[in-house]
Design an enzyme around this catalytic site. Sequence first.
Site, mmCIF file in Angstrom:
data_model
loop_
_atom_site.group_PDB
_atom_site.id
_atom_site.type_symbol
_atom_site.label_atom_id
_atom_site.label_comp_id
_atom_site.label_asym_id
_atom_site.label_seq_id
_atom_site.Cartn_x
_atom_site.Cartn_y
_atom_site.Cartn_z
ATOM 1 N N ALA A 94 0.878 -1.239 0.007
ATOM 2 C CA ALA A 94 0.114 0.028 0.039
ATOM 3 C C ALA A 94 0.835 1.256 -0.143
ATOM 4 C CB ALA A 94 -0.991 0.117 1.202
ATOM 5 N N TYR A 95 1.840 1.179 0.704
ATOM 6 C CA TYR A 95 2.798 2.458 0.767
ATOM 7 C C TYR A 95 3.440 2.754 -0.757
ATOM 8 C CZ TYR A 95 6.857 5.238 1.864
ATOM 9 O OH TYR A 95 7.881 6.339 2.031
ATOM 10 N N GLY A 96 3.954 1.748 -1.379
ATOM 11 C CA GLY A 96 4.351 2.085 -2.545
ATOM 12 C C GLY A 96 3.431 2.488 -3.657
#
Length: 71
Positions: A2-4
């Site tokens: 999700a961060y990417g």
Amino acid sequence: MAYGRSKSAMVLLAAGIAERWAPDGVTADALVPGWIRARSRRHPGLETSRAVGAADEAGNRVEQPFYKSAG
């Protein structure tokens, strides 16, 4: 993962805003805490690579000094 995705979304949003409102003199930038070329993101597609400055118009990879490698 999700961060990417959220980092990519911020960059693509800024690119879209800049393109959409360029005729009105509006610019947009995205500041993310660094690029990470992970194995899961090595081939995001030519259009996306161009949008984030990772590929030139001919589709050649553009190396940036701020890329980090996960592998």
